[in-house]
Design a protein around this motif. Sequence first.
Motif, PDB file in Angstrom:
ATOM      1  N   GLY A 262       5.011  -8.076  -5.770  1.00 24.23           N
ATOM      2  CA  GLY A 262       6.022  -9.298  -6.016  1.00 24.23           C
ATOM      3  C   GLY A 262       4.793 -10.406  -6.227  1.00 24.23           C
ATOM      4  N   THR A 263       3.709 -10.249  -6.558  1.00 21.86           N
ATOM      5  CA  THR A 263       2.703 -11.452  -6.682  1.00 21.86           C
ATOM      6  C   THR A 263       3.108 -12.254  -7.551  1.00 21.86           C
ATOM      7  OG1 THR A 263       0.766  -9.707  -6.093  1.00 21.86           O
ATOM      8  CG2 THR A 263       0.280 -11.948  -7.375  1.00 21.86           C
ATOM      9  N   ASN A 264       2.813 -13.628  -7.055  1.00 22.24           N
ATOM     10  CA  ASN A 264       3.481 -14.683  -8.131  1.00 22.24           C
ATOM     11  C   ASN A 264       3.066 -16.035  -7.733  1.00 22.24           C
ATOM     12  OD1 ASN A 264       5.621 -16.351  -6.186  1.00 22.24           O
ATOM     13  ND2 ASN A 264       5.572 -14.214  -5.645  1.00 22.24           N
TER      14      ASN A 264
ATOM     15  N   MET B 264       1.102  -1.064  -0.008  1.00 25.03           N
ATOM     16  CA  MET B 264      -0.254  -0.137   0.147  1.00 25.03           C
ATOM     17  C   MET B 264       0.916   1.224   0.011  1.00 25.03           C
ATOM     18  SD  MET B 264      -3.220   0.988   2.696  1.00 25.03           S
ATOM     19  CE  MET B 264      -3.859  -0.673   2.295  1.00 25.03           C
ATOM     20  N   TYR B 265       0.442   2.314  -0.615  1.00 23.97           N
ATOM     21  CA  TYR B 265       1.132   3.294  -0.745  1.00 23.97           C
ATOM     22  C   TYR B 265       0.228   4.548  -0.390  1.00 23.97           C
ATOM     23  CZ  TYR B 265       4.280   0.828  -3.881  1.00 23.97           C
ATOM     24  OH  TYR B 265       5.158  -0.158  -4.396  1.00 23.97           O
ATOM     25  N   PHE B 266       1.046   5.846   0.016  1.00 22.34           N
ATOM     26  CA  PHE B 266       0.397   7.089   0.572  1.00 22.34           C
ATOM     27  C   PHE B 266       1.459   7.965   0.238  1.00 22.34           C
ATOM     28  CE2 PHE B 266       2.396   5.410   4.410  1.00 22.34           C
ATOM     29  CZ  PHE B 266       3.330   6.538   4.974  1.00 22.34           C
ATOM     30  N   PRO B 267       0.855   9.130   0.299  1.00 21.94           N
ATOM     31  CA  PRO B 267       1.706  10.494   0.120  1.00 21.94           C
ATOM     32  C   PRO B 267       2.475  10.920   1.312  1.00 21.94           C
ATOM     33  CG  PRO B 267      -0.609  11.139   0.246  1.00 21.94           C
ATOM     34  CD  PRO B 267      -0.522   9.707   0.244  1.00 21.94           C
TER      35      PRO B 267
ATOM     36  N   CYS C 293       7.754  -5.002  -2.909  1.00 24.66           N
ATOM     37  CA  CYS C 293       6.961  -3.668  -3.099  1.00 24.66           C
ATOM     38  C   CYS C 293       7.957  -2.780  -3.864  1.00 24.66           C
ATOM     39  CB  CYS C 293       6.279  -3.072  -1.997  1.00 24.66           C
ATOM     40  SG  CYS C 293       5.164  -4.139  -1.242  1.00 24.66           S
ATOM     41  N   GLY C 294       7.486  -1.928  -4.762  1.00 26.15           N
ATOM     42  CA  GLY C 294       8.524  -0.953  -5.321  1.00 26.15           C
ATOM     43  C   GLY C 294       8.557   0.287  -4.499  1.00 26.15           C
TER      44      GLY C 294
ATOM     45  N   SER D   8       3.931   2.294   2.329  1.00 31.25           N
ATOM     46  CA  SER D   8       3.538   2.037   3.851  1.00 31.25           C
ATOM     47  C   SER D   8       3.900   0.507   4.062  1.00 31.25           C
ATOM     48  CB  SER D   8       2.056   2.295   4.112  1.00 31.25           C
ATOM     49  OG  SER D   8       1.562   2.059   5.334  1.00 31.25           O
ATOM     50  N   LEU D   9       5.022   0.262   4.536  1.00 31.17           N
ATOM     51  CA  LEU D   9       5.284  -1.319   4.685  1.00 31.17           C
ATOM     52  C   LEU D   9       4.551  -1.878   5.919  1.00 31.17           C
ATOM     53  CD1 LEU D   9       7.244  -3.477   4.126  1.00 31.17           C
ATOM     54  CD2 LEU D   9       8.620  -2.704   5.672  1.00 31.17           C
TER      55      LEU D   9
END
Length: 203
Positions: free
Chosen positions: A27-29, A1-4, A42-43, A52-53
């Motif tokens: 990394g879905t695999n 998940m990402y946040f600003p 995650c990127g 957001s780790l």
Amino acid sequence: MYFPRVPAGAQRFTTLVPSRDGRFATGTNISTTQDPQGQPSCGPGNGNFELSLAESKVLGVDLTAGRYLNLHQCVYYNSFTRDHFTVVVPIDTDFSAGTNVSNTPDTAPSCADGNGIFQLIPLLSGVKALDQNTGRYVNLQQCVYYSDSHADHFTTVVPSRDGRFATGTNISNTPNGTPSCGRGDGNFLPIPLLSGVKALPLT
């Protein structure tokens, strides 16, 4: 998940597959080895949005455990910050989705209730039962939508219950190359650059 970065923690958005530009990677695999639960791949984001780790998780499901991959999507909303975010795998007891493998197709999403600040939005949540006997590839499609008026992103990987925020997630003998996304509702519109598809071979 990402946040600003500013304001910190507001306007989250989720990725299940990499965005088309690769900045918001996942990394879905499919593998014979289960990924460590606490170590998602995650990127780094794009400089404005960062990872957001603590809210990024891994769920290893055994595809041999049943006929159906039941992909659950739970969308939550904070009315104060006007922020949606999507959960496909469990984050914690407040934000969780019931994605599983079973011999029974699920017909309704299994979602946690939220934490009082973020409330579950049933209309935007959903479930898709993917029959593994119908093709060679799990085509995971991710559609990210954005509202200028709310400055808010949110993600769908299965169609919302009202069908306006559709995705083409499917199982097929053909690997998909581009996502099939709905047109949104006029306020939230699809963002092609942040959307994506990943074809995972079953055999």
